[in-house]
Motif scaffolding. Structure first.
Motif, PDB file in Angstrom:
ATOM      1  N   ASN A  74       6.635  -8.311  -3.652  1.00 46.31           N
ATOM      2  CA  ASN A  74       7.848  -7.742  -3.043  1.00 46.31           C
ATOM      3  C   ASN A  74       7.448  -6.417  -2.375  1.00 46.31           C
ATOM      4  O   ASN A  74       6.506  -5.761  -2.806  1.00 46.31           O
ATOM      5  N   GLY A  75       8.135  -6.074  -1.300  1.00 42.78           N
ATOM      6  CA  GLY A  75       7.841  -4.801  -0.613  1.00 42.78           C
ATOM      7  C   GLY A  75       6.995  -5.033   0.634  1.00 42.78           C
ATOM      8  O   GLY A  75       6.158  -5.942   0.672  1.00 42.78           O
ATOM      9  N   ASP A  76       7.219  -4.178   1.644  1.00 42.51           N
ATOM     10  CA  ASP A  76       6.595  -4.384   2.958  1.00 42.51           C
ATOM     11  C   ASP A  76       5.069  -4.420   2.925  1.00 42.51           C
ATOM     12  O   ASP A  76       4.437  -5.205   3.636  1.00 42.51           O
ATOM     13  N   SER A  77       4.443  -3.570   2.087  1.00 40.15           N
ATOM     14  CA  SER A  77       2.973  -3.545   2.123  1.00 40.15           C
ATOM     15  C   SER A  77       2.411  -4.845   1.538  1.00 40.15           C
ATOM     16  O   SER A  77       1.381  -5.352   2.003  1.00 40.15           O
ATOM     17  N   SER A  78       3.109  -5.417   0.541  1.00 39.68           N
ATOM     18  CA  SER A  78       2.645  -6.708  -0.014  1.00 39.68           C
ATOM     19  C   SER A  78       2.799  -7.818   1.013  1.00 39.68           C
ATOM     20  O   SER A  78       1.955  -8.714   1.119  1.00 39.68           O
ATOM     21  N   LEU A  79       3.890  -7.751   1.790  1.00 39.28           N
ATOM     22  CA  LEU A  79       4.098  -8.774   2.819  1.00 39.28           C
ATOM     23  C   LEU A  79       2.955  -8.710   3.836  1.00 39.28           C
ATOM     24  O   LEU A  79       2.381  -9.738   4.230  1.00 39.28           O
ATOM     25  N   LYS A  80       2.610  -7.490   4.224  1.00 37.35           N
ATOM     26  CA  LYS A  80       1.527  -7.298   5.209  1.00 37.35           C
ATOM     27  C   LYS A  80       0.207  -7.863   4.650  1.00 37.35           C
ATOM     28  O   LYS A  80      -0.508  -8.589   5.333  1.00 37.35           O
ATOM     29  N   LEU A  82      -0.224 -10.134   2.394  1.00 38.31           N
ATOM     30  CA  LEU A  82      -0.178 -11.597   2.312  1.00 38.31           C
ATOM     31  C   LEU A  82      -0.409 -12.219   3.688  1.00 38.31           C
ATOM     32  O   LEU A  82      -1.196 -13.158   3.842  1.00 38.31           O
ATOM     33  N   ILE A  83       0.257 -11.678   4.699  1.00 37.11           N
ATOM     34  CA  ILE A  83       0.117 -12.215   6.054  1.00 37.11           C
ATOM     35  C   ILE A  83      -1.325 -12.064   6.554  1.00 37.11           C
ATOM     36  O   ILE A  83      -1.858 -12.931   7.249  1.00 37.11           O
ATOM     37  N   GLU A  84      -1.958 -10.954   6.146  1.00 41.58           N
ATOM     38  CA  GLU A  84      -3.329 -10.699   6.619  1.00 41.58           C
ATOM     39  C   GLU A  84      -4.391 -11.308   5.699  1.00 41.58           C
ATOM     40  O   GLU A  84      -5.589 -11.180   5.971  1.00 41.58           O
ATOM     41  N   ILE A  92       3.525 -19.890   9.383  1.00 39.65           N
ATOM     42  CA  ILE A  92       4.699 -20.545   9.964  1.00 39.65           C
ATOM     43  C   ILE A  92       5.879 -19.589   9.874  1.00 39.65           C
ATOM     44  O   ILE A  92       6.285 -19.177   8.782  1.00 39.65           O
ATOM     45  N   SER A  93       6.410 -19.214  11.044  1.00 44.50           N
ATOM     46  CA  SER A  93       7.481 -18.224  11.102  1.00 44.50           C
ATOM     47  C   SER A  93       8.817 -18.957  11.146  1.00 44.50           C
ATOM     48  O   SER A  93       9.259 -19.418  12.193  1.00 44.50           O
ATOM     49  N   ALA A  94       9.472 -19.078   9.969  1.00 39.07           N
ATOM     50  CA  ALA A  94      10.707 -19.874   9.888  1.00 39.07           C
ATOM     51  C   ALA A  94      11.803 -19.153   9.116  1.00 39.07           C
ATOM     52  O   ALA A  94      12.624 -19.769   8.445  1.00 39.07           O
ATOM     53  N   ILE A  95      11.790 -17.818   9.214  1.00 34.38           N
ATOM     54  CA  ILE A  95      12.920 -17.037   8.683  1.00 34.38           C
ATOM     55  C   ILE A  95      14.018 -17.122   9.731  1.00 34.38           C
ATOM     56  O   ILE A  95      13.742 -17.267  10.918  1.00 34.38           O
ATOM     57  N   SER A  96      15.260 -17.014   9.300  1.00 36.18           N
ATOM     58  CA  SER A  96      16.356 -17.129  10.255  1.00 36.18           C
ATOM     59  C   SER A  96      16.755 -15.745  10.790  1.00 36.18           C
ATOM     60  O   SER A  96      16.854 -14.789  10.023  1.00 36.18           O
ATOM     61  N   GLY A  97      16.959 -15.641  12.083  1.00 33.74           N
ATOM     62  CA  GLY A  97      17.523 -14.440  12.697  1.00 33.74           C
ATOM     63  C   GLY A  97      16.553 -13.286  12.877  1.00 33.74           C
ATOM     64  O   GLY A  97      15.329 -13.421  12.703  1.00 33.74           O
ATOM     65  N   PHE A  98      17.132 -12.119  13.208  1.00 35.91           N
ATOM     66  CA  PHE A  98      16.360 -10.895  13.461  1.00 35.91           C
ATOM     67  C   PHE A  98      15.524 -10.509  12.237  1.00 35.91           C
ATOM     68  O   PHE A  98      14.498  -9.840  12.365  1.00 35.91           O
ATOM     69  N   ALA A  99      15.972 -10.957  11.050  1.00 33.59           N
ATOM     70  CA  ALA A  99      15.236 -10.662   9.809  1.00 33.59           C
ATOM     71  C   ALA A  99      13.806 -11.183   9.882  1.00 33.59           C
ATOM     72  O   ALA A  99      12.933 -10.718   9.143  1.00 33.59           O
ATOM     73  N   GLY A 100      13.542 -12.128  10.782  1.00 37.04           N
ATOM     74  CA  GLY A 100      12.196 -12.696  10.902  1.00 37.04           C
ATOM     75  C   GLY A 100      11.250 -11.842  11.732  1.00 37.04           C
ATOM     76  O   GLY A 100      10.038 -12.093  11.762  1.00 37.04           O
ATOM     77  N   LEU A 101      11.792 -10.831  12.406  1.00 40.20           N
ATOM     78  CA  LEU A 101      10.955 -10.040  13.318  1.00 40.20           C
ATOM     79  C   LEU A 101       9.810  -9.326  12.592  1.00 40.20           C
ATOM     80  O   LEU A 101       8.665  -9.331  13.049  1.00 40.20           O
ATOM     81  N   LYS A 102      10.145  -8.725  11.430  1.00 36.86           N
ATOM     82  CA  LYS A 102       9.147  -7.936  10.687  1.00 36.86           C
ATOM     83  C   LYS A 102       7.880  -8.776  10.435  1.00 36.86           C
ATOM     84  O   LYS A 102       6.770  -8.361  10.775  1.00 36.86           O
ATOM     85  N   ALA A 103       8.073  -9.971   9.874  1.00 33.51           N
ATOM     86  CA  ALA A 103       6.923 -10.804   9.521  1.00 33.51           C
ATOM     87  C   ALA A 103       6.243 -11.382  10.767  1.00 33.51           C
ATOM     88  O   ALA A 103       5.006 -11.476  10.827  1.00 33.51           O
ATOM     89  N   THR A 110      -2.653 -10.692  13.607  1.00 37.81           N
ATOM     90  CA  THR A 110      -3.697 -11.182  12.689  1.00 37.81           C
ATOM     91  C   THR A 110      -4.808 -11.963  13.371  1.00 37.81           C
ATOM     92  O   THR A 110      -5.867 -12.174  12.782  1.00 37.81           O
ATOM     93  N   GLY A 111      -4.568 -12.467  14.582  1.00 40.23           N
ATOM     94  CA  GLY A 111      -5.558 -13.333  15.220  1.00 40.23           C
ATOM     95  C   GLY A 111      -5.504 -14.754  14.669  1.00 40.23           C
ATOM     96  O   GLY A 111      -6.359 -15.590  14.960  1.00 40.23           O
TER      97      GLY A 111
END
Ligand code: NDP
Ligand code: MG
Length: 381
Positions: A74-80, A82-84, A92-103, A110-111
């Motif tokens: 949980n938390g933005d740095s953990s999300l980063k 995980l993505i990296e 796979i970017s499948a969050i709904s709405g503007f909430a998906g922009l961050k990820a 990431t390349g």
């Protein structure tokens, strides 16, 4: 191939999981993210045993973190992180709405290969997401069915200059043939009841208003880096032809399949060969396909989308935020269905945002637009 599925508990998430299940020797669910759906996430964790589950909502994370031997984050740095993560091959970017922009924004740097369903992040993020993906060599493959169709129809083309025009098809949604003025009294259930597709609530309302097609026009402009004027919108009620590319020599190439999101997902997940799935065949012995003009009373909303394509800057952020507030207000019983258009138009008109875009300015434009749109909603109710 290790997959990180953002928005795993949603409708696109379901379709992705089904494709993974059918191709488990090639595809592995490495990580998932979701907002707060405990039951669904626990089912996915039990069935697929991913190594990581990122939970956006803090209290849901606290409730879940010791319930299984996988790692909850949980938390933005953990999300980063995980993505990296080095072991992630595909995001796979499948969050709904503007909430998906961050990820999606993080994924673009990431390349890695990104399979994009979250059209709102492209519309709101505009130049920023596609430019970032280009800079970092992250390949975006669309899984929105129309864009995946265009992607397939364009593969093998000799030069981008060979394309004459691209026809994006729209089912017409549950209110096909109806005028906006006929839609004052429709209920949420009517609007959510899509004839061809079973989708999350936000995109279902967008399909019913046809704003979905306007978002898709902008999405197509950015993903394929083509002029807005190349794209036409047409109603095709059967949702079998997912879009058409017409070349300058007169050939029109389309991609066809029964309406099933697993088809574009399987295509986008394939590498050297196409991934087999158990799909419903088109019955060509008994097939009626029809195409009609986009309804005249939605041309004004289409005009906004075209203005977004041509002027860029923060206009996509503003259009997207105005629509998200309008849809939420309809789903919360604050406005009637026909007022969704009024909220978008009145919020979009007379805005004065600068053309210089950064991730911070996009968040600021989104916040300011939501405040303005909520005022418009209040003035209507
Ligand atoms: P759903 O509403 O079914 O699922 C949304 C997913 O996003 C869920 O996993 C949800 O988690 C998660 N989520 C919601 N809010 C947040 C948040 N604030 N932070 C983090 N995660 C969040 O949506 P769909 O699957 O229908 O659509 C996903 C995207 O794909 C949309 O952009 C849509 O336009 C696009 N798309 C969808 C199609 C479809 O057939 N459904 C077709 C083409 C495009 P939780 O469940 O925990 O709330
Ligand atoms: Mg679509």
């Amino acid at each position: 191939m290790n997959i990180l599925l953002l928005g795993a508990t949603g409708s696109i998430g379901d379709s992705v999981l089904s494709v993974i299940k059918e191709n488990h020797s090639e595809l592995n669910l490495f990580g998932i993210t979701f907002h707060k759906n405990k039951n669904k996430s626990q089912e996915i964790i039990k069935d697929f045993k991913p190594e990581f589950a990122y939970v956006e909502d803090r209290s849901t994370f606290e409730d879940l973190k010791d319930t299984s031997d996988i790692t909850f984050l949980n938390g933005d740095s953990s999300l980063k992180e995980l993505i990296e993560h080095d072991d992630v091959d595909v995001i796979i970017s499948a969050i709904s709405g503007f909430a998906g922009l961050k990820a999606t924004y993080l994924a673009a740097s990431t390349g890695k290969k990104i399979l994009l369903a979250n059209k709102e992040s492209i519309v709101a993020g505009g130049d920023l997401i596609t430019a970032r993906a280009k800079k970092f060599n992250s390949k975006i493959i669309p899984i929105d069915s129309e864009h995946n169709a265009i992607f397939q129809c364009l593969s093998g083309q000799r030069s981008p200059d060979d394309v004459q025009n691209i026809t994006i098809t729209a089912s017409g949604g549950p209110f096909i043939g109806k005028k906006i003025s006929d839609l004052k009294d429709v209920t949420k259930d009517d609007a959510l009841n899509h004839p061809n597709w079973d989708m999350g609530s936000k995109i279902s309302i967008d399909s019913a208003t046809l704003v979905n097609k306007c978002l898709e026009l902008i999405e197509a402009k950015y993903l394929f880096d083509l002029e807005e004027s190349i794209f036409d919108l047409v109603i095709h009620p059967q949702s079998i032809v997912h879009s058409v590319v017409t070349y300058k020599d007169g050939s029109s190439i389309c991609q066809m399949s029964m309406p099933d999101m697993r088809v574009p997902i399987a295509h986008a997940l394939s590498n050297e060969h196409r991934l087999p799935i158990n799909f419903e065949k088109i019955n060509f012995n008994d097939l009626n396909l029809s195409f009609h003009a986009f309804p005249e009373d939605r041309l004004q909303i289409q005009k906004i989308a075209r203005e977004v394509c041509n002027s860029g800057g923060h206009l996509g952020t503003i259009f997207n935020a105005a629509n998200e507030v309008a849809v939420e207000s309809f789903l919360n019983d604050q406005i009637s269905f026909d007022k969704i258009y009024e909220v978008i138009h009145r919020t979009f008109d007379n805005n004065s945002m600068s053309k210089d875009v950064s991730i911070e300015s996009i968040y600021e434009a989104d916040t300011q637009t939501r405040i303005k749109a909520k005022k418009v909603v209040k003035s209507i109710t």
